[in-house]
Design a protein around this motif. Sequence first.
Motif, PDB file in Angstrom:
ATOM      1  N   GLU A  16     -26.066  68.150 -54.485  1.00 58.11           N
ATOM      2  CA  GLU A  16     -27.237  68.249 -53.604  1.00 58.11           C
ATOM      3  C   GLU A  16     -27.105  67.385 -52.352  1.00 58.11           C
ATOM      4  OE1 GLU A  16     -31.078  67.682 -55.347  1.00 58.11           O
ATOM      5  OE2 GLU A  16     -30.613  68.908 -57.100  1.00 58.11           O
ATOM      6  N   PHE A  17     -26.079  66.545 -52.279  1.00 56.90           N
ATOM      7  CA  PHE A  17     -25.969  65.543 -51.230  1.00 56.90           C
ATOM      8  C   PHE A  17     -24.773  65.787 -50.312  1.00 56.90           C
ATOM      9  CE2 PHE A  17     -28.154  63.700 -54.804  1.00 56.90           C
ATOM     10  CZ  PHE A  17     -29.211  63.020 -54.229  1.00 56.90           C
ATOM     11  N   SER A  18     -24.854  65.234 -49.115  1.00 60.51           N
ATOM     12  CA  SER A  18     -23.738  65.214 -48.171  1.00 60.51           C
ATOM     13  C   SER A  18     -23.440  63.766 -47.813  1.00 60.51           C
ATOM     14  CB  SER A  18     -24.100  65.960 -46.884  1.00 60.51           C
ATOM     15  OG  SER A  18     -24.293  67.319 -47.154  1.00 60.51           O
ATOM     16  N   ASN A  19     -22.159  63.413 -47.835  1.00 64.13           N
ATOM     17  CA  ASN A  19     -21.752  62.063 -47.471  1.00 64.13           C
ATOM     18  C   ASN A  19     -21.666  61.974 -45.953  1.00 64.13           C
ATOM     19  OD1 ASN A  19     -19.855  59.884 -46.710  1.00 64.13           O
ATOM     20  ND2 ASN A  19     -19.668  59.616 -48.907  1.00 64.13           N
ATOM     21  N   GLY A  20     -22.280  60.938 -45.393  1.00 64.39           N
ATOM     22  CA  GLY A  20     -22.290  60.752 -43.943  1.00 64.39           C
ATOM     23  C   GLY A  20     -21.342  59.685 -43.452  1.00 64.39           C
ATOM     24  N   GLY A  21     -20.472  59.184 -44.316  1.00 61.51           N
ATOM     25  CA  GLY A  21     -19.494  58.191 -43.883  1.00 61.51           C
ATOM     26  C   GLY A  21     -19.982  56.764 -44.032  1.00 61.51           C
ATOM     27  N   GLU A  22     -19.240  55.877 -43.413  1.00 58.96           N
ATOM     28  CA  GLU A  22     -19.498  54.438 -43.515  1.00 58.96           C
ATOM     29  C   GLU A  22     -20.874  54.075 -42.953  1.00 58.96           C
ATOM     30  OE1 GLU A  22     -17.360  50.256 -42.138  1.00 58.96           O
ATOM     31  OE2 GLU A  22     -16.309  52.146 -41.876  1.00 58.96           O
ATOM     32  N   VAL A  53     -17.745  49.945 -51.096  1.00 59.58           N
ATOM     33  CA  VAL A  53     -17.962  50.626 -49.821  1.00 59.58           C
ATOM     34  C   VAL A  53     -19.456  50.865 -49.650  1.00 59.58           C
ATOM     35  CG1 VAL A  53     -15.705  51.743 -49.689  1.00 59.58           C
ATOM     36  CG2 VAL A  53     -17.568  52.919 -50.830  1.00 59.58           C
ATOM     37  N   LEU A  54     -19.916  50.772 -48.412  1.00 58.04           N
ATOM     38  CA  LEU A  54     -21.302  51.062 -48.076  1.00 58.04           C
ATOM     39  C   LEU A  54     -21.303  52.357 -47.277  1.00 58.04           C
ATOM     40  CD1 LEU A  54     -22.394  47.479 -46.977  1.00 58.04           C
ATOM     41  CD2 LEU A  54     -22.631  48.539 -49.233  1.00 58.04           C
ATOM     42  N   GLU A  55     -22.038  53.368 -47.778  1.00 56.45           N
ATOM     43  CA  GLU A  55     -21.997  54.693 -47.193  1.00 56.45           C
ATOM     44  C   GLU A  55     -23.397  55.212 -46.892  1.00 56.45           C
ATOM     45  OE1 GLU A  55     -18.245  56.528 -49.635  1.00 56.45           O
ATOM     46  OE2 GLU A  55     -20.164  56.435 -50.662  1.00 56.45           O
ATOM     47  N   ARG A  56     -23.455  56.166 -45.961  1.00 63.82           N
ATOM     48  CA  ARG A  56     -24.693  56.892 -45.693  1.00 63.82           C
ATOM     49  C   ARG A  56     -24.625  58.210 -46.456  1.00 63.82           C
ATOM     50  NH1 ARG A  56     -24.719  58.096 -39.706  1.00 63.82           N
ATOM     51  NH2 ARG A  56     -22.618  58.660 -40.271  1.00 63.82           N
ATOM     52  N   TRP A  57     -25.722  58.596 -47.072  1.00 64.98           N
ATOM     53  CA  TRP A  57     -25.804  59.875 -47.772  1.00 64.98           C
ATOM     54  C   TRP A  57     -27.075  60.588 -47.334  1.00 64.98           C
ATOM     55  CZ3 TRP A  57     -22.560  62.055 -51.587  1.00 64.98           C
ATOM     56  CH2 TRP A  57     -21.455  61.276 -51.929  1.00 64.98           C
ATOM     57  N   ALA A  70     -24.259  51.860 -52.051  1.00 67.26           N
ATOM     58  CA  ALA A  70     -23.153  50.929 -52.291  1.00 67.26           C
ATOM     59  C   ALA A  70     -22.383  51.500 -53.474  1.00 67.26           C
ATOM     60  CB  ALA A  70     -23.666  49.531 -52.592  1.00 67.26           C
ATOM     61  N   ARG A  71     -21.086  51.796 -53.260  1.00 69.73           N
ATOM     62  CA  ARG A  71     -20.299  52.491 -54.271  1.00 69.73           C
ATOM     63  C   ARG A  71     -18.935  51.843 -54.402  1.00 69.73           C
ATOM     64  NH1 ARG A  71     -16.615  56.550 -54.133  1.00 69.73           N
ATOM     65  NH2 ARG A  71     -16.739  56.758 -51.887  1.00 69.73           N
ATOM     66  N   ASP A  72     -18.386  51.891 -55.598  1.00 71.28           N
ATOM     67  CA  ASP A  72     -17.029  51.415 -55.843  1.00 71.28           C
ATOM     68  C   ASP A  72     -16.089  52.586 -55.599  1.00 71.28           C
ATOM     69  OD1 ASP A  72     -14.522  50.886 -57.298  1.00 71.28           O
ATOM     70  OD2 ASP A  72     -15.554  49.088 -57.975  1.00 71.28           O
ATOM     71  N   SER A  73     -15.179  52.458 -54.635  1.00 76.32           N
ATOM     72  CA  SER A  73     -14.299  53.573 -54.262  1.00 76.32           C
ATOM     73  C   SER A  73     -13.188  53.822 -55.284  1.00 76.32           C
ATOM     74  CB  SER A  73     -13.686  53.329 -52.879  1.00 76.32           C
ATOM     75  OG  SER A  73     -12.814  52.220 -52.909  1.00 76.32           O
ATOM     76  N   VAL A  74     -13.016  52.922 -56.237  1.00 77.58           N
ATOM     77  CA  VAL A  74     -11.997  53.110 -57.266  1.00 77.58           C
ATOM     78  C   VAL A  74     -12.591  53.841 -58.470  1.00 77.58           C
ATOM     79  CG1 VAL A  74     -10.428  51.922 -58.862  1.00 77.58           C
ATOM     80  CG2 VAL A  74     -10.702  51.081 -56.530  1.00 77.58           C
ATOM     81  N   THR A  75     -13.739  53.381 -58.941  1.00 73.65           N
ATOM     82  CA  THR A  75     -14.361  53.959 -60.141  1.00 73.65           C
ATOM     83  C   THR A  75     -15.429  55.000 -59.809  1.00 73.65           C
ATOM     84  OG1 THR A  75     -16.118  52.302 -60.221  1.00 73.65           O
ATOM     85  CG2 THR A  75     -14.047  51.777 -61.356  1.00 73.65           C
ATOM     86  N   TYR A  76     -15.829  55.087 -58.547  1.00 78.04           N
ATOM     87  CA  TYR A  76     -16.906  55.963 -58.073  1.00 78.04           C
ATOM     88  C   TYR A  76     -18.293  55.532 -58.579  1.00 78.04           C
ATOM     89  CZ  TYR A  76     -13.229  58.992 -56.424  1.00 78.04           C
ATOM     90  OH  TYR A  76     -12.129  59.475 -55.790  1.00 78.04           O
ATOM     91  N   GLU A  77     -18.367  54.394 -59.238  1.00 72.54           N
ATOM     92  CA  GLU A  77     -19.648  53.905 -59.742  1.00 72.54           C
ATOM     93  C   GLU A  77     -20.585  53.561 -58.577  1.00 72.54           C
ATOM     94  OE1 GLU A  77     -21.390  50.158 -62.361  1.00 72.54           O
ATOM     95  OE2 GLU A  77     -19.258  50.275 -61.895  1.00 72.54           O
ATOM     96  N   ILE A  78     -21.813  54.024 -58.672  1.00 70.47           N
ATOM     97  CA  ILE A  78     -22.818  53.699 -57.666  1.00 70.47           C
ATOM     98  C   ILE A  78     -23.460  52.384 -58.093  1.00 70.47           C
ATOM     99  CG2 ILE A  78     -25.013  54.380 -56.659  1.00 70.47           C
ATOM    100  CD1 ILE A  78     -24.004  57.266 -56.764  1.00 70.47           C
ATOM    101  N   LEU A  79     -23.349  51.387 -57.223  1.00 70.41           N
ATOM    102  CA  LEU A  79     -23.825  50.042 -57.541  1.00 70.41           C
ATOM    103  C   LEU A  79     -25.242  49.802 -57.051  1.00 70.41           C
ATOM    104  CD1 LEU A  79     -20.507  48.308 -56.506  1.00 70.41           C
ATOM    105  CD2 LEU A  79     -21.233  48.922 -58.818  1.00 70.41           C
ATOM    106  N   ALA A  80     -25.644  50.478 -55.978  1.00 71.18           N
ATOM    107  CA  ALA A  80     -26.996  50.316 -55.432  1.00 71.18           C
ATOM    108  C   ALA A  80     -27.303  51.467 -54.492  1.00 71.18           C
ATOM    109  CB  ALA A  80     -27.125  48.987 -54.690  1.00 71.18           C
ATOM    110  N   PRO A  87     -31.136  45.970 -45.155  1.00 71.75           N
ATOM    111  CA  PRO A  87     -29.825  45.308 -45.259  1.00 71.75           C
ATOM    112  C   PRO A  87     -29.154  45.680 -46.583  1.00 71.75           C
ATOM    113  CG  PRO A  87     -31.580  43.736 -45.670  1.00 71.75           C
ATOM    114  CD  PRO A  87     -32.243  45.020 -45.264  1.00 71.75           C
ATOM    115  N   PRO A  88     -27.841  45.633 -46.625  1.00 68.59           N
ATOM    116  CA  PRO A  88     -27.156  45.938 -47.889  1.00 68.59           C
ATOM    117  C   PRO A  88     -27.468  44.887 -48.940  1.00 68.59           C
ATOM    118  CG  PRO A  88     -25.586  45.254 -46.207  1.00 68.59           C
ATOM    119  CD  PRO A  88     -26.924  45.329 -45.551  1.00 68.59           C
ATOM    120  N   PRO A  89     -27.483  45.272 -50.206  1.00 65.59           N
ATOM    121  CA  PRO A  89     -27.724  44.298 -51.267  1.00 65.59           C
ATOM    122  C   PRO A  89     -26.566  43.317 -51.382  1.00 65.59           C
ATOM    123  CG  PRO A  89     -27.089  46.396 -52.201  1.00 65.59           C
ATOM    124  CD  PRO A  89     -27.230  46.611 -50.720  1.00 65.59           C
ATOM    125  N   ALA A  90     -26.847  42.157 -51.920  1.00 64.14           N
ATOM    126  CA  ALA A  90     -25.810  41.141 -52.133  1.00 64.14           C
ATOM    127  C   ALA A  90     -25.033  41.530 -53.384  1.00 64.14           C
ATOM    128  CB  ALA A  90     -26.439  39.773 -52.282  1.00 64.14           C
TER     129      ALA A  90
END
Length: 97
Positions: A16-22, A53-57, A70-80, A87-90
Amino acid sequence: MLLITCPYCGPRCESEFSNGGEAHIERPKDPASLTDAEWAEFVFLRDNPKGLVLERWNHAQGCRRWFNVARDSVTYEILAVYPMGSPPPALEPRRYV
């Protein structure tokens, strides 16, 4: 397939989503003053880290609103997930060898 939690609609399938990059890329204050090389750098060059990585969706097949992830580019886990303009989460970046 990722399960992404839209901050406005709740959990939804990645399709349902589109990735908008960094995320958090600031547009130059005076773009007309940039050289061609500087403008090309702004438009085309992005970080590509291994790990956090911090991305726009965009929820393209739902509310059509933009938000940040906020996503881990290795595991694809969404962190926030957080709204645009916030502001991005700590988060502690994970170390990969």
